[in-house]
Design a protein around this motif. Structure first.
Motif, PDB file in Angstrom:
ATOM      1  N   ASN A 154      -4.000   5.882  -3.681  1.00 20.33           N
ATOM      2  CA  ASN A 154      -3.776   4.535  -3.165  1.00 20.33           C
ATOM      3  C   ASN A 154      -4.984   3.657  -3.450  1.00 20.33           C
ATOM      4  OD1 ASN A 154      -1.187   4.817  -1.430  1.00 20.33           O
ATOM      5  ND2 ASN A 154      -2.424   6.572  -0.847  1.00 20.33           N
ATOM      6  N   ALA A 191      -5.469   0.651  -1.564  1.00 20.25           N
ATOM      7  CA  ALA A 191      -5.779  -0.186  -0.397  1.00 20.25           C
ATOM      8  C   ALA A 191      -5.286   0.475   0.881  1.00 20.25           C
ATOM      9  CB  ALA A 191      -5.153  -1.569  -0.560  1.00 20.25           C
ATOM     10  N   TRP A 192      -5.829   1.629   1.197  1.00 21.10           N
ATOM     11  CA  TRP A 192      -5.422   2.357   2.398  1.00 21.10           C
ATOM     12  C   TRP A 192      -6.643   2.935   3.097  1.00 21.10           C
ATOM     13  CZ3 TRP A 192      -1.665   7.146   2.628  1.00 21.10           C
ATOM     14  CH2 TRP A 192      -1.188   7.291   3.930  1.00 21.10           C
ATOM     15  N   THR A 203      -4.077   3.757  -9.539  1.00 19.29           N
ATOM     16  CA  THR A 203      -3.460   3.391  -8.262  1.00 19.29           C
ATOM     17  C   THR A 203      -2.065   2.827  -8.480  1.00 19.29           C
ATOM     18  OG1 THR A 203      -4.576   1.234  -8.354  1.00 19.29           O
ATOM     19  CG2 THR A 203      -5.669   2.993  -7.133  1.00 19.29           C
ATOM     20  N   ASP A 207       2.055   2.234  -7.671  1.00 20.28           N
ATOM     21  CA  ASP A 207       2.730   1.971  -6.410  1.00 20.28           C
ATOM     22  C   ASP A 207       3.208   3.292  -5.813  1.00 20.28           C
ATOM     23  OD1 ASP A 207       5.851   2.314  -6.865  1.00 20.28           O
ATOM     24  OD2 ASP A 207       5.079   1.271  -8.630  1.00 20.28           O
ATOM     25  N   TRP A 208       3.414   3.264  -4.527  1.00 13.62           N
ATOM     26  CA  TRP A 208       3.697   4.496  -3.776  1.00 13.62           C
ATOM     27  C   TRP A 208       4.938   5.220  -4.282  1.00 13.62           C
ATOM     28  CZ3 TRP A 208       0.939   7.312  -0.482  1.00 13.62           C
ATOM     29  CH2 TRP A 208       1.593   8.257   0.308  1.00 13.62           C
ATOM     30  N   GLU A 250       4.823   0.681   6.866  1.00 15.76           N
ATOM     31  CA  GLU A 250       4.657   0.605   5.412  1.00 15.76           C
ATOM     32  C   GLU A 250       5.906   1.166   4.751  1.00 15.76           C
ATOM     33  OE1 GLU A 250       1.588   1.943   1.818  1.00 15.76           O
ATOM     34  OE2 GLU A 250       1.337   2.740   3.848  1.00 15.76           O
ATOM     35  N   THR A 275       7.404   5.189   3.197  1.00 15.84           N
ATOM     36  CA  THR A 275       6.520   6.189   3.782  1.00 15.84           C
ATOM     37  C   THR A 275       7.249   6.919   4.897  1.00 15.84           C
ATOM     38  OG1 THR A 275       5.631   4.657   5.437  1.00 15.84           O
ATOM     39  CG2 THR A 275       4.507   4.734   3.299  1.00 15.84           C
ATOM     40  N   ASP A 292       1.855  -2.414   1.791  1.00 13.03           N
ATOM     41  CA  ASP A 292       0.737  -1.486   1.956  1.00 13.03           C
ATOM     42  C   ASP A 292       0.441  -1.301   3.433  1.00 13.03           C
ATOM     43  OD1 ASP A 292      -1.427  -3.204   2.953  1.00 13.03           O
ATOM     44  OD2 ASP A 292      -1.496  -4.067   0.954  1.00 13.03           O
ATOM     45  N   SER A 293      -0.490  -0.405   3.723  1.00 13.76           N
ATOM     46  CA  SER A 293      -0.684   0.051   5.095  1.00 13.76           C
ATOM     47  C   SER A 293      -1.314  -0.980   6.012  1.00 13.76           C
ATOM     48  CB  SER A 293      -1.553   1.315   5.094  1.00 13.76           C
ATOM     49  OG  SER A 293      -2.846   1.030   4.576  1.00 13.76           O
ATOM     50  N   THR A 318      -5.790   5.210  10.352  1.00  7.20           N
ATOM     51  CA  THR A 318      -5.704   3.825   9.885  1.00  7.20           C
ATOM     52  C   THR A 318      -5.834   2.858  11.059  1.00  7.20           C
ATOM     53  OG1 THR A 318      -4.233   4.568   8.107  1.00  7.20           O
ATOM     54  CG2 THR A 318      -4.322   2.199   8.542  1.00  7.20           C
TER      55      THR A 318
END
Length: 273
Positions: A40, A42-43, A78, A80-81, A145, A148, A182-183, A207
């Motif tokens: 990731n 930005a987590w 990085t 995308d998820w 998010e 997830t 994002d988270s 987080t």
């Protein structure tokens, strides 16, 4: 000459067999001296860009330690998820180290080399919220998010692929579910005020604590854990030798205390048990 040719062919056959046994991915990593890691971007505190625009965080430290034990360097990407957890990487990455939960759906397209730590998921509300328990969030607007386990949980479809995981108990019936790319984005909406855009966020405890430390006007609903998810090192399908190699590396990191030290460094406590 004939004896020499026979010996050479036997040696070549042994080398070929050894390389085949090692697995294509490990062969590529050792040949290029590079471990290509998907993670990731930005987590925090798992992985994020610091003030020098360098990728840092718990998962980054884990990846660098795995590479060090293999005798290679890391190269991070990085994506995308959904792409990172969707498999069919075609050699773009050798491993995904991004605090990924081993779910039954994901197990169809990727392999899980090893669980390396565990993350409690908590409900977070604005500090002015009157909510005291998870039941107080029934019918409320919950932020998660997208793509997830937090989204799967709040939509009541979470299926963790871990024999040791306890049965999932759903504590909240949301009125609306708001998803974010994002988270940190759901926390940005929550900080605007109680119920302004959302009433609560479901997120990893790590987080949430990081956001609180950064000054977000939020709080965790006490004594309430929605679920405790295992996080795994992920590989693409069809290279069991590579998956087994990473499993051994992670188990060694657990046994010598490295993983515990890294969770304490980034989270202030041991999340490996």
């Amino acid at each position: 000459m004939r004896k020499f040719l026979v010996a050479a062919l036997l040696a070549l056959g042994t080398l070929t067999a050894t390389m085949a046994e090692a697995g294509a991915t490990l062969n590529r990593v050792m040949a290029t001296k590079t471990l290509k890691v998907a993670t990731n971007g930005a987590w925090p505190p798992q992985s994020f860009l610091d003030d020098r625009n360098q990728l840092v965080g718990f998962d980054i430290d884990v990846a660098n330690e795995v590479a060090r034990r293999l005798g290679v360097k890391t190269r991070f990407d990085t994506p995308d998820w959904a792409t990172m957890t969707g498999g069919h990487w075609h050699g773009r990455w050798d491993v995904a180290i991004g605090s990924i939960t081993p779910t039954k759906a994901r197990s169809q397209v990727v392999s899980f080399a090893s669980v390396y730590y565990y993350s409690p998921y908590v409900f977070v509300v604005h500090r002015n919220s009157k909510a005291r328990t998870a039941a107080d969030l029934n019918g409320k607007k919950i932020g998660v998010e997208t793509a997830t386990t937090s989204e799967d949980y709040i939509r009541r479809r979470l299926a963790i692929d871990d024999p040791g995981a306890p049965p999932v108990k759903y504590l909240v019936n949301p009125g609306q579910v708001h998803t974010y790319a994002d988270s940190m984005l759901p926390f940005d909406d929550l900080r605007l005020g109680d119920g302004v855009r959302i009433d609560a966020v479901l997120a990893p405890e790590q987080t949430a604590l990081r956001a609180i430390k950064s000054g977000y006007p939020i709080k965790i609903i006490p004594n309430t854990i929605a679920y405790k998810e295992p996080l795994a090192i992920v590989t693409d399908k069809d290279d069991p030798q590579w998956t087994a190699k990473l499993h051994d590396v992670i188990q060694a990191m657990r046994a010598d205390g490295t993983l515990g030290n890294l969770t304490r460094k980034w989270y202030g406590r041991d999340y490996t048990q």
